[in-house]
Design a protein around this motif. Structure first.
Motif, PDB file in Angstrom:
ATOM      1  N   MET A  11       0.840  -1.173   0.000  1.00 51.23           N
ATOM      2  CA  MET A  11       0.000   0.000   0.000  1.00 51.23           C
ATOM      3  C   MET A  11       0.891   1.245   0.000  1.00 51.23           C
ATOM      4  N   ARG A  12       0.503   2.203  -0.784  1.00 50.72           N
ATOM      5  CA  ARG A  12       1.264   3.450  -0.839  1.00 50.72           C
ATOM      6  C   ARG A  12       1.003   4.268   0.426  1.00 50.72           C
ATOM      7  N   GLN A  13       1.975   5.080   0.758  1.00 50.57           N
ATOM      8  CA  GLN A  13       1.869   5.903   1.950  1.00 50.57           C
ATOM      9  C   GLN A  13       0.659   6.830   1.882  1.00 50.57           C
ATOM     10  N   SER A  14       0.387   7.383   0.716  1.00 49.58           N
ATOM     11  CA  SER A  14      -0.755   8.288   0.567  1.00 49.58           C
ATOM     12  C   SER A  14      -2.076   7.547   0.796  1.00 49.58           C
ATOM     13  N   ASP A  15      -2.150   6.281   0.354  1.00 49.81           N
ATOM     14  CA  ASP A  15      -3.360   5.485   0.582  1.00 49.81           C
ATOM     15  C   ASP A  15      -3.533   5.175   2.067  1.00 49.81           C
ATOM     16  N   ALA A  16      -2.427   4.838   2.721  1.00 42.19           N
ATOM     17  CA  ALA A  16      -2.478   4.558   4.161  1.00 42.19           C
ATOM     18  C   ALA A  16      -2.890   5.806   4.929  1.00 42.19           C
ATOM     19  N   ALA A  17      -2.356   6.946   4.550  1.00 41.88           N
ATOM     20  CA  ALA A  17      -2.694   8.207   5.209  1.00 41.88           C
ATOM     21  C   ALA A  17      -4.187   8.506   5.059  1.00 41.88           C
ATOM     22  N   GLU A  18      -4.705   8.271   3.879  1.00 42.90           N
ATOM     23  CA  GLU A  18      -6.128   8.513   3.635  1.00 42.90           C
ATOM     24  C   GLU A  18      -6.985   7.574   4.477  1.00 42.90           C
ATOM     25  N   LEU A  19      -6.608   6.299   4.535  1.00 47.97           N
ATOM     26  CA  LEU A  19      -7.339   5.309   5.320  1.00 47.97           C
ATOM     27  C   LEU A  19      -7.359   5.681   6.803  1.00 47.97           C
ATOM     28  N   LEU A  20      -6.259   6.224   7.282  1.00 52.20           N
ATOM     29  CA  LEU A  20      -6.138   6.549   8.701  1.00 52.20           C
ATOM     30  C   LEU A  20      -6.597   7.968   9.044  1.00 52.20           C
ATOM     31  N   GLY A  21      -6.740   8.807   8.021  1.00 51.76           N
ATOM     32  CA  GLY A  21      -7.159  10.179   8.264  1.00 51.76           C
ATOM     33  C   GLY A  21      -6.029  11.085   8.723  1.00 51.76           C
ATOM     34  N   TYR A  22      -4.813  10.769   8.316  1.00 51.72           N
ATOM     35  CA  TYR A  22      -3.630  11.569   8.668  1.00 51.72           C
ATOM     36  C   TYR A  22      -2.950  12.048   7.397  1.00 51.72           C
ATOM     37  N   GLU A  23      -2.122  13.059   7.526  1.00 54.84           N
ATOM     38  CA  GLU A  23      -1.339  13.558   6.405  1.00 54.84           C
ATOM     39  C   GLU A  23      -0.228  12.563   6.076  1.00 54.84           C
ATOM     40  N   PRO A  24       0.099  12.398   4.792  1.00 52.65           N
ATOM     41  CA  PRO A  24       1.227  11.529   4.425  1.00 52.65           C
ATOM     42  C   PRO A  24       2.529  11.951   5.108  1.00 52.65           C
ATOM     43  N   SER A  25       2.694  13.249   5.341  1.00 54.39           N
ATOM     44  CA  SER A  25       3.926  13.727   5.985  1.00 54.39           C
ATOM     45  C   SER A  25       4.045  13.190   7.408  1.00 54.39           C
ATOM     46  N   TYR A  26       2.903  12.999   8.093  1.00 54.26           N
ATOM     47  CA  TYR A  26       2.938  12.436   9.446  1.00 54.26           C
ATOM     48  C   TYR A  26       3.409  10.991   9.396  1.00 54.26           C
ATOM     49  N   LEU A  27       2.872  10.214   8.460  1.00 50.67           N
ATOM     50  CA  LEU A  27       3.299   8.818   8.321  1.00 50.67           C
ATOM     51  C   LEU A  27       4.771   8.736   7.949  1.00 50.67           C
TER      52      LEU A  27
END
Length: 108
Positions: free
Chosen positions: A1-17
């Motif tokens: 899974m791409r970081q941007s997809d994970a961020a969207e799933l979790l409701g966080y910014e990709p920069s946080y991940l």
């Protein structure tokens, strides 16, 4: 899974991940961990692995007030050596820390 997809799933910014991955954000807060567990529907084993990993990744700690002066000195000596310890030194320290504590107990 791409970081941007994970961020969207979790409701966080990709920069946080990204910060979590690189260690610049430190250990995630309990709310984030709970959300991660729920959204990814982690199994009991996966949750245990995650919690153990989080414990090991914690870069900050407080020396307990009950620590002796000798323990305080040891922690500070170790802190000065972190990043330069050889595998042999690490192994020897782990062996010493795992010694039966009853060895030091007073005999009657």
């Amino acid at each position: 899974m791409r970081q941007s997809d994970a961020a969207e799933l979790l409701g966080y910014e990709p920069s946080y991940l990204c910060g979590l991955e690189t260690g610049s954000k430190g250990t995630p807060n309990p709310e984030f961990v709970q959300l991660l567990i729920q959204r990814y529907e982690l199994t009991s084993e996966e949750i245990e692995d995650l919690l153990n990993s989080l414990k090991l990744s914690n870069r900050r700690f407080t020396i307990p007030l009950k620590a002796s002066c000798e323990e305080y000195k040891l922690v500070n000596s170790l802190k000065d050596q972190l990043g330069r310890l050889s595998p042999t030194q690490i192994t020897l320290m782990q062996i010493a820390l795992n010694l039966d504590k009853s060895v030091d107990a007073p005999h009657h």
